[in-house]
Structure formats: C-alpha cells, structure tokens
Design an enzyme around this catalytic site. Structure first.
Site, PDB file in Angstrom:
ATOM      1  N   ASP A  69       0.602 -15.540   3.924  1.00  0.00           N
ATOM      2  CA  ASP A  69       0.137 -15.320   2.555  1.00  0.00           C
ATOM      3  C   ASP A  69       0.232 -16.525   1.613  1.00  0.00           C
ATOM      4  O   ASP A  69      -0.479 -16.575   0.620  1.00  0.00           O
ATOM      5  CB  ASP A  69       0.893 -14.131   1.953  1.00  0.00           C
ATOM      6  CG  ASP A  69       0.271 -13.616   0.666  1.00  0.00           C
ATOM      7  OD1 ASP A  69      -0.956 -13.680   0.548  1.00  0.00           O
ATOM      8  OD2 ASP A  69       1.014 -13.155  -0.205  1.00  0.00           O
TER       9      ASP A  69
ATOM     10  N   LEU B 269      -7.697  -4.812   3.434  1.00  0.00           N
ATOM     11  CA  LEU B 269      -7.957  -4.462   4.814  1.00  0.00           C
ATOM     12  C   LEU B 269      -7.546  -3.008   5.068  1.00  0.00           C
ATOM     13  O   LEU B 269      -6.511  -2.553   4.584  1.00  0.00           O
ATOM     14  CB  LEU B 269      -7.195  -5.393   5.753  1.00  0.00           C
ATOM     15  CG  LEU B 269      -7.846  -5.591   7.129  1.00  0.00           C
ATOM     16  CD1 LEU B 269      -9.133  -6.399   6.994  1.00  0.00           C
ATOM     17  CD2 LEU B 269      -6.901  -6.264   8.096  1.00  0.00           C
TER      18      LEU B 269
ATOM     19  N   CYS C 265     -11.468   4.759  -3.498  1.00  0.00           N
ATOM     20  CA  CYS C 265     -10.711   3.618  -4.021  1.00  0.00           C
ATOM     21  C   CYS C 265     -11.335   3.068  -5.294  1.00  0.00           C
ATOM     22  O   CYS C 265     -10.627   2.703  -6.238  1.00  0.00           O
ATOM     23  CB  CYS C 265     -10.580   2.532  -2.953  1.00  0.00           C
ATOM     24  SG  CYS C 265     -12.147   1.839  -2.361  1.00  0.00           S
TER      25      CYS C 265
ATOM     26  N   SER D 103      -2.783  -5.446 -10.617  1.00  0.00           N
ATOM     27  CA  SER D 103      -1.924  -6.284  -9.778  1.00  0.00           C
ATOM     28  C   SER D 103      -1.964  -7.730 -10.253  1.00  0.00           C
ATOM     29  O   SER D 103      -0.927  -8.388 -10.366  1.00  0.00           O
ATOM     30  CB  SER D 103      -2.358  -6.196  -8.312  1.00  0.00           C
ATOM     31  OG  SER D 103      -1.985  -4.965  -7.755  1.00  0.00           O
TER      32      SER D 103
END
Length: 378
Positions: A140, A164, A200, A222
């Site tokens: 990451d 994902l 979503c 986020s």
C-alpha cells in the site's frame, strides 16, 4: 505447467495459508496496460484532491515494470479483515448511536502495514529459497496499482465502488504484493460480477461516485477524514455524521460480503475499545494521550489535530448538548483547524444566545483568518 512449477505454486499457496492469507494469485507484470491511462484521467479530473503523490508518481504507478524493470511476475495476496457476525461487530453500528464514534473496520486492528509486510517477506524469502530470483514486497505505501493488478491476477474485480470485490471474501480484505524476477504462470483475470447492482453507489453519504467505477476522492469521507488537511468542507460536515476515521458504508452494502464471514475467519481481531468509542472520551485526548491510545493503530498516522477535527464534526452532528463540556475547551486549542472545527461543533450544540455572546467575544481576540471566518458563518 510443468511438475516442478506446479509443486512450487502449491508450496507457495500452503505457505501463504499458514501465514494467515486467504488467497494468492499470480499476474504477469505487463497485465495492466490500460491502468496508466485511467490513472491519468483520474488525476486530470482532480479526483485525487490534495493527494499530490498520486500525480507525482503516476508514471511509476502505471506499470510494475516502471517501478522495477526486472519484475516478470506479480504475486498478489489477500487477507480477510471482515467484521464479526455479532451485533456489536456490525460495521455501521455506530450510526444508531450519535454519541459514539465510527471507525472504519480495517483501522480497528493493528496497523495492517506492519502485520502484512512481515508475512510477505517470509513468503518472498521462501520463494527465493525454493526457486531463486530477486524479489520486492509492497503493502500500500509504494506506487503500486494493487487493485488493477489483483483483478488481473484473479483475486477479485474492481466493483462499482472502485474497491476490489471477491466472490469468497466480499469487500473486506487487505492486499499485498510480491514482485519477482521469476516467470511464474498467471492465474487468469477475474470478471466483473456486479451486474445491475448499485447498492454501494446508493449507500454513499456524500455522493462520491460521479458514475459507476469512478470515485471523486474529494467527496469521499475516507479521504476527508484521513488524507484531507485543514477544515472539513462545510458541504460534507452533516453527511459525515459520526464517522471519524474512514467510511465503510459502500463496503458494507456489497451483497458479496455474505460469503466472507461464512467461509473465512478474519485474521485481525478488532480492539473492543475501537468498535464504538464514546465521543466524550475522544474529545479530551491531548497529543501524548492520543499517541498512547492509538499506539500500533493506523489512526496514529493522521495525528492528534486532524483526528480531533473529525471528532468535533461528529460531536456537532450528535446534537447532544452534554458534549459542550468537552467541546468548549477546544475553542482555545492551539491548532487553528481544531479551533475552527470546535466553533462549528459549538454552534450546533449551544443555544443561540450563548453562541452570539461567544461570537462577539471571539471576533475581538481571534487572529487566525480561518477561525474568524468560521465564527462569522456558523
């Protein structure tokens, strides 16, 4: 695939399982030829917000071979971090209790960078001992487009929320990658299984998806609670609710999650005190207390001031006037972003007469333009 290679792949899979990974797949280093173009389009639209590193590293990020010319195969691994099935583990439980704080499921555990990287190094060393070659491991923090590579490897597909998704793990899993100079057989790409579902997209509190498979980070909670510096833009404060670190709404809405808990056990257990912490507790954290409380947690990386900013937005949205006892001292906080956020929270909780009195006094002494503007507009 010859017998020797087949045995190597089996051994790698067994090693990965023994270290807590739920899946391992293989992709050719040149398997994402279109990823660079999509990344540049994302940056050109400004969807990356203040994450300048995405633009700065776009060329290296667009292809594994741009990052390391010797790479032939990328080994992608997945580790489930999904929430438990008990009611207290529900990822959106905090939304029903406005005086509590919502922390993204992945951040309720130890910092996944520390957990996964050490295990990736073990697998990489195991590979070299069995087959030779050179290796590099990434989790990451390097300019690696993990999700497109993982899709090419067959771990899952990038859903409409751009994360994902796996038919076995749902949306709750970490990714790690091992670059190797060895030429290993590819697993084959996974196809999109989203169909007509848009759960979503419809779940997003801030409408951060301009279209399916596109994310405008500037609108994403986020991003706003973790990456964004300075005050939270006024247009998103109410929609943030009590989400103080990350947002799991789009992940939690994915129907494929029903397969994750049934088939796989999460390898990282959430801290009980991070499942639904009280705003009263968090608002009083000074810098040293913040560092101690979040020791070993990814939350520590955003620092006390940015964290308290987020908690103050949640406090304002709680409409709980009893929180004024913790909010009021933060009107004098040394950090301007904290002070300005405290002004907003105070304005949501205090009665009009008290607010007006405080406004007049503050405008006589406050020198920071950011905080003054908040006092004028709240």
């Amino acid at each position: 695939m010859d017998t020797k290679t087949a045995k190597l792949i089996t051994a790698l899979r067994d090693k990965a399982r023994s270290l807590g990974f739920d899946d391992i797949k293989f992709a050719r280093a040149d398997s994402i030829p279109d990823a660079g173009e999509r990344l540049h389009h994302f940056v050109d639209l400004g969807y990356h917000g203040t994450m300048a590193w995405m633009a700065d590293t776009a060329e290296r990020r667009s292809s594994p071979q741009n990052l390391w010319p010797d790479v032939q195969t990328v080994i992608m691994l997945a580790m489930n971090y999904g929430p438990g099935d008990a009611p207290e583990d529900h990822p959106l439980r905090h939304l029903d209790d406005k005086s509590s704080a919502g922390i993204s499921v992945y951040a309720r555990n130890r910092d996944y960078h520390d957990v996964i990287k050490g295990r990736l190094k073990e697998i990489a060393a195991f590979l070299v001992s069995r087959a030779g070659g050179d290796v590099k491991v990434f989790v990451d923090t390097a300019p690696v487009m993990e999700k497109p590579i993982a899709e090419a490897a067959g771990l899952g597909w990038q859903g409409k929320h751009t994360n994902l998704v796996s038919r076995n793990l749902g949306s709750w899993f970490f990714l790690g990658s091992i670059f190797t100079s060895l030429n290993l057989p590819e697993s084959g790409a996974e196809r999109d299984h989203c169909g007509s579902c848009r759960a979503c997209l419809d779940s997003c509190p801030t409408d951060a998806f301009p279209a399916p498979y596109q994310l405008d980070a500037r609108r994403c909670i986020s991003y706003l609670t973790i990456e964004h510096p300075g005050p939270i833009p006024a247009e998103f404060r109410t929609a943030m609710g009590n989400r103080i670190y990350g947002c799991d709404d789009c992940l939690a809405a994915c129907p494929w999650n029903k397969f994750a808990s049934a088939a796989h056990e999460a390898k990282l257990v959430a801290r009980d005190d991070l499942k639904s912490p009280r705003l009263t507790q968090l608002l009083t954290l000074a810098d040293q207390e913040f560092r101690k409380f979040f020791s070993g947690s990814p939350i520590k990386r955003i620092g006390r001031n940015r964290f308290i900013r987020n908690v103050l937005i949640a406090a304002g949205n709680s409409k709980d006037p009893s929180l004024l006892e913790q909010v009021e001292p933060l009107l004098q906080d040394p950090d301007p972003t904290v002070r300005s956020s405290a002004v907003w929270a105070f304005g949501q909780l205090a009665d009009q007469a008290d607010m007006e009195m405080r406004r007049q006094a503050a405008l006589k002494s406050e020198t920071d333009p950011l905080v003054r503007e908040e006092w004028k507009t709240v």
